[in-house]
Design a protein around this motif. Structure first.
Motif, short mmCIF file in Angstrom:
data_model
loop_
_atom_site.label_atom_id
_atom_site.label_comp_id
_atom_site.label_asym_id
_atom_site.label_seq_id
_atom_site.Cartn_x
_atom_site.Cartn_y
_atom_site.Cartn_z
N LEU A 1 31.00 -30.36 19.47
CA LEU A 1 30.76 -28.91 19.59
C LEU A 1 32.15 -28.28 19.02
CD1 LEU A 1 29.34 -28.80 23.31
CD2 LEU A 1 28.13 -28.68 21.17
N GLU A 2 31.86 -27.15 18.53
CA GLU A 2 33.18 -26.37 18.22
C GLU A 2 33.15 -24.98 19.09
OE1 GLU A 2 32.19 -24.96 14.29
OE2 GLU A 2 32.98 -26.72 13.41
N LYS A 3 34.39 -24.95 19.76
CA LYS A 3 34.46 -23.89 20.73
C LYS A 3 34.71 -22.45 19.85
CE LYS A 3 36.89 -23.04 24.86
NZ LYS A 3 38.14 -23.64 25.78
N LEU A 4 33.94 -21.59 20.25
CA LEU A 4 33.90 -20.37 19.65
C LEU A 4 35.00 -19.37 20.34
CD1 LEU A 4 30.10 -19.72 19.09
CD2 LEU A 4 31.69 -20.44 17.52
N LEU A 5 35.57 -18.45 19.50
CA LEU A 5 36.32 -17.48 19.74
C LEU A 5 35.60 -16.27 20.91
CD1 LEU A 5 38.80 -16.60 17.05
CD2 LEU A 5 39.29 -17.83 19.16
N SER A 6 36.15 -15.89 21.94
CA SER A 6 35.45 -15.02 22.91
C SER A 6 35.43 -13.69 22.39
CB SER A 6 36.04 -15.03 24.28
OG SER A 6 35.99 -16.27 24.81
N ARG A 7 34.44 -12.89 22.36
CA ARG A 7 34.27 -11.67 21.86
C ARG A 7 34.77 -10.76 22.92
NH1 ARG A 7 28.51 -12.59 19.71
NH2 ARG A 7 28.90 -14.17 18.13
N VAL A 8 35.42 -9.59 22.66
CA VAL A 8 35.96 -8.72 23.73
C VAL A 8 35.01 -7.90 23.84
CG1 VAL A 8 37.62 -6.56 24.36
CG2 VAL A 8 38.50 -8.95 23.07
N ALA A 9 34.45 -7.49 25.21
CA ALA A 9 33.38 -6.67 25.53
C ALA A 9 33.91 -5.22 25.18
CB ALA A 9 32.94 -6.77 26.81
N PRO A 10 32.92 -4.54 24.72
CA PRO A 10 33.68 -3.05 24.26
C PRO A 10 33.29 -2.20 25.68
CG PRO A 10 31.25 -3.26 23.69
CD PRO A 10 31.87 -4.62 23.81
N GLU A 11 34.09 -1.34 25.75
CA GLU A 11 34.17 -0.29 27.25
C GLU A 11 32.78 0.36 27.07
OE1 GLU A 11 36.84 3.08 28.93
OE2 GLU A 11 37.68 1.50 27.92
N PRO A 12 32.18 0.38 28.17
CA PRO A 12 30.88 0.85 28.02
C PRO A 12 30.85 2.44 28.10
CG PRO A 12 31.53 0.32 30.51
CD PRO A 12 32.55 -0.11 29.41
N ARG A 13 30.01 3.14 27.31
CA ARG A 13 29.87 4.37 26.82
C ARG A 13 29.17 5.19 28.17
NH1 ARG A 13 30.10 5.67 20.78
NH2 ARG A 13 29.41 7.42 21.41
N VAL A 14 29.47 6.28 28.32
CA VAL A 14 28.59 6.95 29.54
C VAL A 14 27.70 7.76 28.59
CG1 VAL A 14 28.91 8.94 31.15
CG2 VAL A 14 30.78 7.06 31.05
N ALA A 15 26.65 7.78 28.74
CA ALA A 15 25.51 8.77 28.13
C ALA A 15 25.32 10.17 28.75
CB ALA A 15 24.08 8.01 28.38
N GLU A 16 25.54 11.25 27.90
CA GLU A 16 25.31 12.44 28.35
C GLU A 16 24.16 12.72 29.00
OE1 GLU A 16 25.24 16.87 26.56
OE2 GLU A 16 26.28 15.46 25.34
N PRO A 17 24.09 13.25 30.36
CA PRO A 17 22.86 13.54 30.92
C PRO A 17 21.69 14.43 30.51
CG PRO A 17 24.76 13.96 32.61
CD PRO A 17 25.31 13.69 31.11
N ALA A 18 20.49 14.07 30.58
CA ALA A 18 19.61 14.94 29.84
C ALA A 18 19.84 16.56 30.37
CB ALA A 18 18.22 14.53 30.45
N GLY A 19 19.81 17.39 29.58
CA GLY A 19 19.71 18.84 29.99
C GLY A 19 21.31 19.30 30.27
N ALA A 20 22.42 18.35 29.79
CA ALA A 20 23.77 18.88 30.11
C ALA A 20 24.31 20.01 29.27
CB ALA A 20 24.74 17.78 29.92
N CYS A 21 24.89 20.89 29.96
CA CYS A 21 25.20 22.05 29.01
C CYS A 21 26.63 21.83 28.23
CB CYS A 21 25.51 23.46 30.10
SG CYS A 21 27.14 22.95 30.89
N GLY A 22 27.36 20.52 28.49
CA GLY A 22 28.29 20.39 27.77
C GLY A 22 29.61 21.01 28.38
N GLY A 23 29.70 21.43 29.73
CA GLY A 23 30.70 22.37 30.23
C GLY A 23 31.90 21.50 30.92
N CYS A 24 31.51 20.28 31.10
CA CYS A 24 32.47 19.25 31.66
C CYS A 24 33.22 18.90 30.50
CB CYS A 24 32.12 18.60 32.67
SG CYS A 24 31.32 17.10 31.98
N PRO A 25 34.77 18.47 30.72
CA PRO A 25 35.54 18.12 29.67
C PRO A 25 34.96 16.57 29.18
CG PRO A 25 36.82 18.73 31.65
CD PRO A 25 35.43 18.82 31.88
N GLN A 26 34.18 15.94 29.96
CA GLN A 26 33.81 14.52 29.53
C GLN A 26 32.75 14.63 28.20
OE1 GLN A 26 31.83 12.39 32.30
NE2 GLN A 26 31.48 10.49 31.06
#
Length: 67
Positions: free
Chosen positions: A35-60
């Motif tokens: 076997l050949e050992k593979l390099l580990s992949r760095v897991a991307p930071e999870p993205r926070v989905a915008e809630p349905a119907g959000a007005c976009g008022g919060c800084p997030q």
């Protein structure tokens, strides 16, 4: 727990397996230990989905278009 990725040179598949101490992993498909050992992949930071119907008022989610 130490989870490692491997490439089997015998049957050309990639797999991940739990390896404890000096344990020698084997391919789950063909049983080869060549076997050949593979390099580990760095897991991307999870993205926070915008809630349905959000007005976009919060800084997030950006400035509120409604005022």
């Amino acid at each position: 727990m130490p989870l490692f990725g491997y490439h089997c040179t015998g049957c050309d598949i990639e797999f991940e397996t739990l390896v404890m101490g000096a344990e020698q992993p084997a391919c789950p498909h063909c049983g080869s230990v060549t076997l050949e050992k593979l390099l580990s992949r760095v897991a991307p930071e999870p993205r926070v989905a915008e809630p349905a119907g959000a007005c976009g008022g919060c800084p997030q989610y950006g400035a509120c278009a409604a005022g």
